[in-house]
Scaffold this active site. Structure first.
Site, PDB file in Angstrom:
ATOM      1  N   ASP A 474     -12.345  74.090  19.141  1.00  0.00           N
ATOM      2  CA  ASP A 474     -11.271  73.271  18.582  1.00  0.00           C
ATOM      3  C   ASP A 474     -10.121  74.135  18.062  1.00  0.00           C
ATOM      4  O   ASP A 474     -10.271  75.351  17.858  1.00  0.00           O
ATOM      5  CB  ASP A 474     -11.851  72.424  17.435  1.00  0.00           C
ATOM      6  N   ASP A 543      -8.523  62.249  20.028  1.00  0.00           N
ATOM      7  CA  ASP A 543      -9.312  61.783  18.891  1.00  0.00           C
ATOM      8  C   ASP A 543      -9.310  60.265  18.825  1.00  0.00           C
ATOM      9  O   ASP A 543     -10.048  59.676  18.042  1.00  0.00           O
ATOM     10  CB  ASP A 543      -8.743  62.344  17.577  1.00  0.00           C
TER      11      ASP A 543
HETATM   12  C1  GLA Z   1     -10.692  67.648  15.472  1.00  0.00           C
HETATM   13  C2  GLA Z   1     -11.413  67.155  16.703  1.00  0.00           C
HETATM   14  C3  GLA Z   1     -12.463  66.150  16.316  1.00  0.00           C
HETATM   15  C4  GLA Z   1     -13.431  66.784  15.353  1.00  0.00           C
HETATM   16  C5  GLA Z   1     -12.682  67.333  14.151  1.00  0.00           C
HETATM   17  C6  GLA Z   1     -13.588  68.124  13.246  1.00  0.00           C
HETATM   18  O1  GLA Z   1      -9.905  66.653  14.908  1.00  0.00           O
HETATM   19  O2  GLA Z   1     -10.520  66.616  17.624  1.00  0.00           O
HETATM   20  O3  GLA Z   1     -13.140  65.683  17.467  1.00  0.00           O
HETATM   21  O4  GLA Z   1     -14.132  67.814  16.003  1.00  0.00           O
HETATM   22  O5  GLA Z   1     -11.616  68.171  14.538  1.00  0.00           O
HETATM   23  O6  GLA Z   1     -12.933  68.623  12.152  1.00  0.00           O
END
Ligand code: GLA
Length: 722
Positions: A474, A543
């Site tokens: 990420d 997300d």
């Molecule tokens: C980002 C990702 C999510 C999750 C969060 C965790 O927003 O896109 O899927 O993994 O971080 O903090």
């Protein structure tokens, strides 16, 4: 195929569908002559037209018809008579600009890799490369243009390399390609959006002036994708011309198309020149990222399918490229930071009973991370939450018959972390200024080798500590406050140096752990681009897990990126991002249109009925997985209220059709959808409809969609050839 005709200085590059022609003029200027539908020959009868244009400066005394401002230049420079946007801008002790003249060329089999950058690849039989050296005598600078022709795959890879001789120079901008086209009646296709709404397919008529997209975030970003296409106004899924360009890069980029007063279009893609410059001392080189060009006159479906095939065969380096991607459960929306080992195992246990194959432990397993305000950089396991460590947890998950995957955010550092307390100078910030916060975290300075080495070592240590076969990588903020070194005048090298550091890290880790399936993520699709796909064959698309919100995100992403690169999960209702309540069937049907299918909700809180439905969805997905992940993708009839798509496997023995209707309407008209891609002569059985149809019936007459008066309705029909 690449041919050079010495008698008239013509280069003719051919793929199965297009020709790309350049010519060296008598004064050694390299001009662009043609890009479009394949022609067998480009004869000398096709002459350049020279006209005396007012206010068009000429480099040749006494010749008023020769002006760089009116010529279709193959790679243009600033300052010496071409007033359009330049391919390269330099500044040095001699002044500005380069007078680029042809000097030499080389044609070879195969394709060289780009040092330090992701780039396309192929066997020596699949690709030929042309290198053309252009030279500016005054500054002693050589500009090498690279053209790799993927004949079967119908793609052309382009990049440029600037090499200094005796003198230093500053590069103030250099694109991977620009192209001058003799028309301006195009519609520009691009993928725009924002967080939670990535890759919206946007069509903008190119009128007079300039269209530009780009990013200066230090990442390609949620809002714009390093991709641009110029299409006929009347293009359809099945017919019409479209020219496309991708950039294989994940940092600051720009793509533009501008019309000239003479009704030509210049377009291009490459590094963003805002907040960029690069100092080359004598005898040094700078390599641009790679651009990938393609053309078809067969419409948008052909564009999509050609792009998917090329990326899978010539850009995704992972051995997972066409392997079945596991169905996963991710604990993020199920628990967020609030979990214990017991809770995780309970979730894994329920998941394993539905047939789910991989458990992914998301954010919160390391340091003292109980919210998003601490511990990034402290890559050691939180024993209070996971008393048996990752090794113990992975063993238990494996014991349930599932693989184990892990979330990381390695490029970041929390101010509240042991790493920051030990190495504040490893964070990107300007001494004497307060930090600029985003999710209370800073970005690590990947332009420093020692920082990259720390990331490589700490991620390696974790990956070796347990049976981890999947990583979600990420990146949850963008770059600000770059400390630029000021020498030889101002220079803005930071962003590109960051990317070179990141690519070194990704190169090392993905080569070191080839058995791990890597997924990239940046708050969803904040860095979903070909630079990342080269290393990581899939990306968490957004997300936003709402089935209706996902329709445009998945449509836009799969417009150019392979379906099996698209992470898509079923989540809880009311949906956590938008509050919408959609049926589990629709959530399943929409997520199954993504190639990296999974779940992201607390299965332990569901009714048995819902678990049974999920168990059925998982079994269904396993039976169609190969078709969805590696079949051909066709967008079928769609309106603002409906979407329909079909995936057909290679031997046309299976097809997966999905129809979604967002809102019910009074007196709704019946909807008839014609399918595509089937064998017209074959009979197809649809178990759900309990009917058998001929392929040509389904494609020419079509299917009538069920008349259901409910919001968020969807249906999935699987067709198996008899
Ligand atoms: C980002 C990702 C999510 C999750 C969060 C965790 O927003 O896109 O899927 O993994 O971080 O903090």
């Amino acid at each position: 195929m690449i041919r050079f005709y010495a008698e008239n200085g013509l280069f003719h590059l051919q793929t199965c569908e297009f020709s790309y022609v350049m010519q060296v003029l008598d004064n050694q200027q390299l001009v662009h002559r043609y890009f479009g539908k394949k022609v067998n020959r480009f004869s000398s009868s096709n002459k350049m037209t020279y006209l005396d244009r007012a206010f068009a400066p000429s480099p040749i005394s006494g010749n008023r018809t020769f002006s760089l401002d009116a010529l279709p230049l193959e790679y243009s420079s600033n300052g010496l008579g071409d007033f359009r946007s330049a391919s390269i801008e330099v500044r040095n002790d001699f002044g500005v600009g380069l007078d680029l003249k042809y000097r030499a060329h080389r044609i070879s089999k195969g394709k060289p890799a780009l040092e330090g950058l992701p780039s396309s690849f192929a066997t020596d039989d699949e690709v030929e490369t042309l290198e053309i050296d252009l030279y500016d005598a005054l500054t002693d600078i050589t500009l090498t243009l690279f053209y790799s022709v993927f004949e079967e795959a119908n793609f052309l890879a382009r990049s440029a390399k600037i090499t200094t001789g005796e003198h230093a120079t500053k590069i103030e901008g250099c694109l991977s390609f620009t192209l001058d086209m003799p028309r301006k009646d195009f519609v520009v296709h691009s993928l725009m959006g924002r967080y939670g709404y990535e890759k919206e397919w946007t069509r903008t008529p190119l009128t007079s002036g300039r269209y530009e997209i780009g990013s200066v975030r230090g990442a390609s970003g949620h809002s714009q994708t390093p991709f641009i296409a110029l299409a006929d106004e009347a293009i359809t899924e099945d017919s019409g011309e479209i020219y496309t360009a991708h950039l294989v890069y994940s940092g600051n980029f720009k793509a533009f198309a501008e019309t000239s007063p003479l009704h030509h279009t210049r377009w291009g893609i490459g590094l963003n020149d805002q907040a960029f410059s690069w100092q080359l001392e004598a005898h040094q080189s700078f390599q641009t990222p790679e651009a990938l060009l393609s053309y078809t006159d067969q419409g948008l479906t052909a564009m999509t399918q050609t792009s998917h095939a090329f990326i899978k065969r010539h850009l995704v380096r992972s051995s997972f490229v066409d392997k079945a991607r596991p169905i996963l459960i991710n604990n993020w929306e199920a628990t967020y930071f609030d979990f214990t080992e017991e809770k995780i195992l309970e979730l894994a246990q329920t998941a394993s009973q539905t047939g789910i194959e991989l458990f992914v432990l998301d954010d919160g397993w390391f340091g003292r991370r109980d919210d998003d305000e601490s511990s990034l950089g402290d890559w050691f396991v939180n024993r209070a939450k996971l008393p048996h460590g990752l090794e113990g947890l992975a063993r238990s998950v494996n014991g349930l018959g599932m693989e184990f995957g892990l979330w990381f955010e390695p490029e970041m550092i929390s101010i509240d972390s042991e790493l920051y307390r030990a190495h504040p100078d490893w964070a990107i910030q300007i001494t004497g200024r307060d930090p600029i916060y985003s999710r209370e975290q800073l970005v690590l300075d990947l332009s420093q080798d020692q920082v990259c080495d720390y990331i490589i070592d700490s991620v390696t240590r974790i990956l070796e500590s347990a049976n981890i076969t999947y990583v979600k990588w990420d990146m949850n903020r963008n770059i600000t406050s770059m400390p630029e070194t000021v020498a030889n005048g101002e220079r803005y090298e930071f962003h590109h140096r960051y990317m070179l550091g990141l690519y070194r890290i990704l190169e090392t880790l993905t080569m070191r752990f080839p058995h791990i399936l890597f997924e990239s993520c940046s708050g969803g699709g904040g860095r979903n681009d070909l630079g990342m796909i080269y290393y990581m064959p899939q990306a968490w698309a957004s997300d936003n897990t709402d089935a209706i919100g996902r329709l445009s995100i998945q449509e836009g992403t799969s417009l150019i990126y392979p379906v099996n690169s698209l992470g898509a999960h079923v989540s809880a209702v009311p949906n956590h991002q938008v509050g919408r309540v959609t049926p589990l069937e629709t959530r399943g049907n929409v997520a199954m249109m993504g190639g990296a299918f999974g779940y992201e909700l607390d299965l332990t809180s569901l009714e048995q009925e819902e678990i049974d439905e999920i168990t059925e969805q998982v079994a269904t997905y396993k039976s169609i997985r190969a078709t969805v992940q590696n079949g051909q993708c066709y967008r079928l009839a769609r309106t603002s209220n409906t979407q329909s798509t079909i995936y057909v496997n290679e031997d046309q023995s299976q097809a997966v059709f999905t129809f979604v209707k967002i809102l019910a309407q009074p007196e709704a008209p019946l909807i008839q959808v014609r399918l595509k891609g089937l064998d017209p002569e074959a009979q197809y059985h649809c178990p759900r409809l309990k009917e058998t149809f001929y392929g040509d019936e389904l494609m020419n007459i079509g299917l009538t969609m069920p008349h259901v008066q409910k919001d968020y309705f969807s249906v999935q029909y699987i067709f198996n050839k008899l």
